[in-house]
Design a protein around this motif. Structure first.
Motif, PDB file in Angstrom:
ATOM      1  N   GLN A   1       0.869  -1.268   0.026  1.00 34.93           N
ATOM      2  CA  GLN A   1      -0.172  -0.033   0.071  1.00 34.93           C
ATOM      3  C   GLN A   1       0.919   1.147  -0.059  1.00 34.93           C
ATOM      4  O   GLN A   1       1.985   1.109   0.511  1.00 34.93           O
ATOM      5  CB  GLN A   1      -0.677   0.056   1.096  1.00 34.93           C
ATOM      6  N   ALA A   2       0.352   2.297  -0.430  1.00 29.41           N
ATOM      7  CA  ALA A   2       1.035   3.478  -0.359  1.00 29.41           C
ATOM      8  C   ALA A   2       0.018   4.656  -0.174  1.00 29.41           C
ATOM      9  O   ALA A   2      -1.365   4.560  -0.372  1.00 29.41           O
ATOM     10  CB  ALA A   2       1.741   3.690  -1.966  1.00 29.41           C
ATOM     11  N   GLY A   3       0.887   5.933   0.106  1.00 30.20           N
ATOM     12  CA  GLY A   3      -0.146   7.198   0.322  1.00 30.20           C
ATOM     13  C   GLY A   3      -0.445   7.765  -1.007  1.00 30.20           C
ATOM     14  O   GLY A   3      -1.571   8.182  -1.286  1.00 30.20           O
TER      15      GLY A   3
ATOM     16  N   PRO B   1     -13.465   1.384  -2.987  1.00 33.57           N
ATOM     17  CA  PRO B   1     -14.585   1.716  -2.010  1.00 33.57           C
ATOM     18  C   PRO B   1     -15.581   2.519  -2.330  1.00 33.57           C
ATOM     19  O   PRO B   1     -15.283   3.785  -3.029  1.00 33.57           O
ATOM     20  CB  PRO B   1     -13.742   2.187  -0.870  1.00 33.57           C
TER      21      PRO B   1
ATOM     22  N   VAL C   1      -4.109   1.983  -3.276  1.00 31.73           N
ATOM     23  CA  VAL C   1      -5.061   2.413  -2.101  1.00 31.73           C
ATOM     24  C   VAL C   1      -5.887   1.324  -1.253  1.00 31.73           C
ATOM     25  O   VAL C   1      -6.303   1.574  -0.226  1.00 31.73           O
ATOM     26  CB  VAL C   1      -6.227   3.391  -2.867  1.00 31.73           C
ATOM     27  N   VAL C   2      -6.147   0.219  -1.997  1.00 28.60           N
ATOM     28  CA  VAL C   2      -6.769  -1.103  -1.408  1.00 28.60           C
ATOM     29  C   VAL C   2      -6.009  -1.884  -0.805  1.00 28.60           C
ATOM     30  O   VAL C   2      -4.764  -2.162  -1.129  1.00 28.60           O
ATOM     31  CB  VAL C   2      -7.385  -1.810  -2.572  1.00 28.60           C
ATOM     32  N   GLU C   3      -6.567  -2.313   0.432  1.00 30.04           N
ATOM     33  CA  GLU C   3      -5.715  -3.202   1.281  1.00 30.04           C
ATOM     34  C   GLU C   3      -5.054  -4.269   0.881  1.00 30.04           C
ATOM     35  O   GLU C   3      -3.907  -4.739   0.987  1.00 30.04           O
ATOM     36  CB  GLU C   3      -6.358  -3.832   2.619  1.00 30.04           C
TER      37      GLU C   3
END
Lengths: 333, 129
Positions: free
Chosen positions: A10-12, A117, A145-147
């Motif tokens: 994951q990243a910001g 989401p 963005v997604v887990e």
């Protein structure tokens, strides 16, 4: 069936994260903040004549695609970037490159992205994700963005790759194909910092950089009288959404940029940058405070002192703090 | 900076967040969007909903065609819808009039229906709110 051994992290920020993950696959470990910094991703612009979802466009980073381009160029990595007219061609090409054993970055629109989401499914065409495999008609996706890793069908993928509107991706795909195993980060970092600092304080145009932040602050004071409460609140909300919503890692990329400076200080062995990174972090926290009070305003739970005037004052302070940071950074060598 | 009374509205997905603390420096953690931010996201959707309600009322009054409902529902403005359908903007603008819309050819209706991902029947009779 193809499934590459791609590690999902994951990243910001989607584009920096995708770039970092793609390089990681090619056995070059460069962190997300470093990519963001080298790509000179940080920016500010307030463009009231461009409307997005019925409110003026505020942006905290550079145009999409620039981070990947600049970062890979600065590191001497060979990449291929393509856009397409014909959706079917774009899918064939994608299959071809996957078969060669390269994971591929894609620019997509989020409105029809099935695994996203639901609260994020607005028309936003600057999202990035990686395709790392294919099973029959299902593509394997790593989205920062997604887990977890996700999947998407052929038709859905084609649809999001050809989303329409502002910054339409037109099937844009990109991938590194020749990555040196050892790179010298130093010149790239210095160049990246200089570029960002220049953008933020040296450009003689009132709507970008720290000048742009001040311009926005002055406008914001007038919003309640000029627009009425409801619209003013929506305009404010739009600024905050651009600042804090997905893919910014918080505070309009200011945290991630500070983390970059922190790492850069170590790599360059220049201690003064460490101090600047602390100042950047404080600026980021001030932005966070601004969005906290702003969101209370949007929720109509604001105390009287949390008015637009106060928010504008906070923005002015953010601009001052950033100006101080970038005036120092612009002198880097 | 979170408050106890702020309930999380969205719990669909956790993301990576960066933060800075003068003591600890920069840290990263995976979590839901913090409550203040969730409020802002919801505001965006509330505005979409209220715009849909507005056009619904005007459709019932006979002042707008059902097309306007789907444009608001899908958050599409003229330029974007024009890109998706390939119709000129002025043509779409005309189709917003109920009288013009009710006389559209099946092929035109089918194009709109496919862009909005609904059946033609649903396109003609939107679930007005």
């Amino acid at each position: 069936m193809i499934e590459l051994n791609f590690e999902h992290r994951q990243a910001g920020h989607c584009e920096s994260g995708v770039t970092s993950n793609l390089l990681h696959y090619h056995k070059l470990s460069v962190s997300e903040p470093i990519i963001f910094g080298i790509g000179a991703g940080l920016f500010f612009s307030y463009l009231p004549f461009l409307k997005m979802q019925h409110a003026p466009l505020t942006s905290f980073r550079v145009w999409p695609g620039m981070v990947f381009d600049r970062a890979t160029k600065a590191l001497g990595i060979k990449t291929k970037i393509q856009r397409f007219k014909n959706p079917v061609d774009s899918m064939n090409k994608l299959d071809e490159v996957l078969a060669l054993g390269f994971p591929v970055g894609l620019q997509v629109g989020t409105f029809n992205l099935p695994f996203f989401p639901p609260e994020y499914r607005m028309h936003y065409n600057m999202h990035n994700m990686v395709v790392y495999g294919k099973k029959d008609d299902i593509y394997l996706i790593s989205d920062t963005v997604v887990e977890n890793k996700v999947e998407i069908s052929y038709n859905d993928l084609m649809r999001v790759r050809f989303a329409k509107g502002t910054f339409a991706p037109r099937g844009r795909m990109y991938y590194p194909y020749q990555v040196p195993s050892n790179v010298d980060l130093k010149p790239a970092i210095i160049k990246g910092i200089r570029k960002t600092a220049n953008n933020m304080v040296e450009v003689p145009f009132p709507l970008i950089g720290t000048k742009g932040i001040r311009f926005l602050a002055r406008q914001m004071r007038k919003w309640p009288q000029r627009l009425g409460d409801e619209k003013a609140s929506y305009y404010l909300g739009q600024v905050l959404r651009m600042e804090e919503e997905i893919g910014t890692a918080g505070a309009g990329f200011r945290f991630i940029y500070g983390a970059f400076l922190d790492e850069a200080a170590t790599i360059l062995k220049q201690d003064w940058i460490k101090e600047v990174s602390v100042e950047m972090g404080e600026a980021a926290n001030h932005w966070r405070k601004f969005s906290y009070h702003g969101s209370r305003n949007c929720k109509k739970r604001a105390k009287p002192e949390e008015s637009y005037d106060m928010l504008a004052d906070m923005l002015m302070e953010c601009a001052d703090m950033e100006e101080k940071v970038f005036r120092k950074l612009v002198k880097i060598r | 900076m979170t408050e106890k009374q702020d309930e999380l509205i969205y719990r669909n997905n956790r993301e990576l967040h960066y933060s800075f603390d003068p003591e600890q420096g920069y840290t990263r953690k995976v979590d839901y969007q913090y409550p203040g931010n969730q409020v802002i996201i919801q505001q965006g959707w509330d505005v979409v909903e209220s715009r849909v309600r507005d056009v619904s009322a005007r459709i019932k009054e006979g002042k707008l065609s059902p097309l306007s409902y789907y444009m608001e529902k899908n958050q599409m403005e003229l330029p974007m819808l024009s890109d998706y359908t390939g119709f000129m903007r002025w043509r779409i603008k005309r189709h917003l009039k109920p009288g013009v819309f009710s006389r559209l050819r099946p092929a035109t209706l089918a194009k709109y229906a496919s862009v909005f991902d609904v059946g033609v029947n649903e396109l003609l009779n939107p679930p007005l709110t």
